[in-house]
Design a protein around this motif. Structure first.
Motif, mmCIF file in Angstrom:
data_model
loop_
_atom_site.group_PDB
_atom_site.id
_atom_site.type_symbol
_atom_site.label_atom_id
_atom_site.label_comp_id
_atom_site.label_asym_id
_atom_site.label_seq_id
_atom_site.Cartn_x
_atom_site.Cartn_y
_atom_site.Cartn_z
ATOM 1 N N SER A 220 133.117 49.499 -83.856
ATOM 2 C CA SER A 220 133.907 49.284 -82.647
ATOM 3 C C SER A 220 133.379 48.101 -81.848
ATOM 4 C CB SER A 220 133.896 50.555 -81.780
ATOM 5 O OG SER A 220 134.495 51.640 -82.451
ATOM 6 N N LEU A 221 132.061 48.042 -81.658
ATOM 7 C CA LEU A 221 131.477 46.953 -80.873
ATOM 8 C C LEU A 221 131.671 45.598 -81.543
ATOM 9 C CD1 LEU A 221 128.129 48.539 -79.596
ATOM 10 C CD2 LEU A 221 130.229 48.115 -78.306
ATOM 11 N N SER A 222 131.611 45.565 -82.870
ATOM 12 C CA SER A 222 131.790 44.277 -83.557
ATOM 13 C C SER A 222 133.218 43.764 -83.395
ATOM 14 C CB SER A 222 131.434 44.413 -85.038
ATOM 15 O OG SER A 222 132.307 45.318 -85.695
ATOM 16 N N PHE A 223 134.203 44.658 -83.435
ATOM 17 C CA PHE A 223 135.585 44.240 -83.216
ATOM 18 C C PHE A 223 135.790 43.766 -81.774
ATOM 19 C CE2 PHE A 223 136.964 46.761 -87.032
ATOM 20 C CZ PHE A 223 137.559 45.703 -87.693
ATOM 21 N N VAL A 224 135.209 44.501 -80.835
ATOM 22 C CA VAL A 224 135.336 44.113 -79.429
ATOM 23 C C VAL A 224 134.649 42.768 -79.188
ATOM 24 C CG1 VAL A 224 134.691 44.713 -77.064
ATOM 25 C CG2 VAL A 224 135.591 46.473 -78.591
ATOM 26 N N LEU A 225 133.509 42.545 -79.847
ATOM 27 C CA LEU A 225 132.826 41.253 -79.728
ATOM 28 C C LEU A 225 133.708 40.122 -80.237
ATOM 29 C CD1 LEU A 225 130.336 39.439 -79.275
ATOM 30 C CD2 LEU A 225 129.614 40.031 -81.612
ATOM 31 N N ARG A 226 134.295 40.309 -81.427
ATOM 32 C CA ARG A 226 135.149 39.263 -82.007
ATOM 33 C C ARG A 226 136.306 38.895 -81.074
ATOM 34 N NH1 ARG A 226 139.031 40.944 -86.736
ATOM 35 N NH2 ARG A 226 140.042 41.797 -84.866
ATOM 36 N N ASP A 227 137.014 39.913 -80.601
ATOM 37 C CA ASP A 227 138.184 39.634 -79.767
ATOM 38 C C ASP A 227 137.790 39.283 -78.339
ATOM 39 O OD1 ASP A 227 140.012 40.091 -81.876
ATOM 40 O OD2 ASP A 227 139.792 42.238 -81.609
ATOM 41 N N GLY A 228 136.620 39.738 -77.892
ATOM 42 C CA GLY A 228 136.123 39.323 -76.588
ATOM 43 C C GLY A 228 135.770 37.845 -76.580
ATOM 44 N N LEU A 229 135.156 37.374 -77.673
ATOM 45 C CA LEU A 229 134.878 35.943 -77.789
ATOM 46 C C LEU A 229 136.175 35.131 -77.771
ATOM 47 C CD1 LEU A 229 132.089 35.902 -80.537
ATOM 48 C CD2 LEU A 229 131.832 35.252 -78.138
ATOM 49 N N ALA A 230 137.192 35.633 -78.471
ATOM 50 C CA ALA A 230 138.482 34.925 -78.488
ATOM 51 C C ALA A 230 139.093 34.866 -77.095
ATOM 52 C CB ALA A 230 139.444 35.627 -79.454
ATOM 53 N N THR A 231 138.891 35.911 -76.301
ATOM 54 C CA THR A 231 139.390 35.922 -74.929
ATOM 55 C C THR A 231 138.712 34.837 -74.096
ATOM 56 O OG1 THR A 231 139.773 38.307 -75.076
ATOM 57 C CG2 THR A 231 139.715 37.336 -72.866
ATOM 58 N N ILE A 232 137.377 34.757 -74.203
ATOM 59 C CA ILE A 232 136.617 33.751 -73.461
ATOM 60 C C ILE A 232 137.019 32.340 -73.894
ATOM 61 C CG2 ILE A 232 134.305 32.826 -73.048
ATOM 62 C CD1 ILE A 232 133.275 35.725 -73.403
ATOM 63 N N GLN A 233 137.204 32.155 -75.198
ATOM 64 C CA GLN A 233 137.557 30.836 -75.715
ATOM 65 C C GLN A 233 138.977 30.428 -75.305
ATOM 66 O OE1 GLN A 233 136.765 32.116 -79.614
ATOM 67 N NE2 GLN A 233 134.567 31.643 -79.536
ATOM 68 N N THR A 234 139.882 31.380 -75.289
ATOM 69 C CA THR A 234 141.240 31.076 -74.827
ATOM 70 C C THR A 234 141.224 30.634 -73.377
ATOM 71 O OG1 THR A 234 142.196 32.691 -76.366
ATOM 72 C CG2 THR A 234 143.560 32.036 -74.499
ATOM 73 N N ARG A 235 140.420 31.318 -72.572
ATOM 74 C CA ARG A 235 140.259 30.932 -71.172
ATOM 75 C C ARG A 235 139.693 29.521 -71.054
ATOM 76 N NH1 ARG A 235 141.683 32.404 -65.850
ATOM 77 N NH2 ARG A 235 140.107 31.556 -64.472
ATOM 78 N N HIS A 236 138.750 29.197 -71.942
ATOM 79 C CA HIS A 236 138.127 27.871 -71.915
ATOM 80 C C HIS A 236 139.135 26.772 -72.263
ATOM 81 C CE1 HIS A 236 135.246 24.644 -72.604
ATOM 82 N NE2 HIS A 236 135.753 24.484 -73.822
ATOM 83 N N TYR A 237 139.939 27.007 -73.291
ATOM 84 C CA TYR A 237 140.862 25.969 -73.753
ATOM 85 C C TYR A 237 142.116 25.850 -72.890
ATOM 86 C CZ TYR A 237 138.103 25.700 -78.051
ATOM 87 O OH TYR A 237 137.094 25.521 -78.960
ATOM 88 N N LEU A 238 142.601 26.965 -72.370
ATOM 89 C CA LEU A 238 143.869 26.950 -71.637
ATOM 90 C C LEU A 238 143.717 27.124 -70.130
ATOM 91 C CD1 LEU A 238 146.121 29.101 -74.006
ATOM 92 C CD2 LEU A 238 145.928 26.606 -73.881
#
Length: 202
Positions: free
Chosen positions: A95-113
């Protein structure tokens, strides 16, 4: 999101009871891992929308990095947690590994957009679900007979109570109102009470 909570809530609250009712008592030990996975995947489903956004932006290397980070963290957490917590530790690690993967994508989306598509209307129902899940698990679940009909009835009751609370707290979004109006036109539905309810909640 509301539908997702209604789907995973029974598995989180009545995980052991469902396994015992469907697969018999010898598999009941899988109840706790199932509950952990249900909560973990519910959180993942809140964040997973950011992966396709990064893909559309052409950030394939970023997505690969996220997947690699999740895989490494999964292995590391398994090594740490399984010796002490067994199969529950494995469920937590997954569970934590999936949340980490998609949490990173959330942070990166915020960074790019400079923004993310998650709004209060999207995460609000999840916040409402947490105390309601806790209340059902502590005060209702211990008194529910571990039979499949009772579990289905109580799961439906949870879903109904949750939907009512979410509607009263957050109302209907413009998209949801549009879908309801479209269904009314398509199927020739003209119910005054439904129109009144939609107006009150929109």
């Amino acid at each position: 999101m509301v539908a997702g909570v209604c789907e995973v809530a029974p598995l989180a609250i009545f995980s052991t009871e469902f396994i015992r009712a469907v697969y018999h008592a010898e598999y009941a030990s899988g109840g706790r891992p199932l509950a952990v996975l249900a909560v973990g995947f519910a959180l993942k489903n809140v964040l997973i929308v950011h992966g396709p956004i990064l893909k559309a932006l052409g950030k394939s290397k970023t997505l690969s990095f996220n997947s690699a980070a999740a895989a490494v963290s999964n292995v590391a957490l398994n090594l740490v947690l399984i010796p002490t917590f067994g199969i529950v530790g494995a469920a937590v690690a997954t569970s934590l590994s999936f949340v980490l993967r998609d949490g990173l994508a959330t942070i990166q989306t915020r960074h790019y957009l400079g923004t993310v598509p998650i709004t209060w209307q999207a995460i609000g129902p999840v916040i409402v679900a947490a105390p309601l899940l806790g209340a059902f698990a502590l005060f209702v679940a211990p008194h529910v007979p571990a039979t499949l009909p009772w579990l289905l009835v109580m799961s439906s009751l949870f879903g109904a109570v949750y939907i009512v609370i979410v509607l009263l707290a957050f109302g209907l979004s413009e998209t949801e109102v549009m879908i309801i109006r479209s269904a009314e036109e398509r199927y020739g539905i003209d119910i005054a009470a439904l129109d009144w309810l939609v107006r009150r909640l929109s």
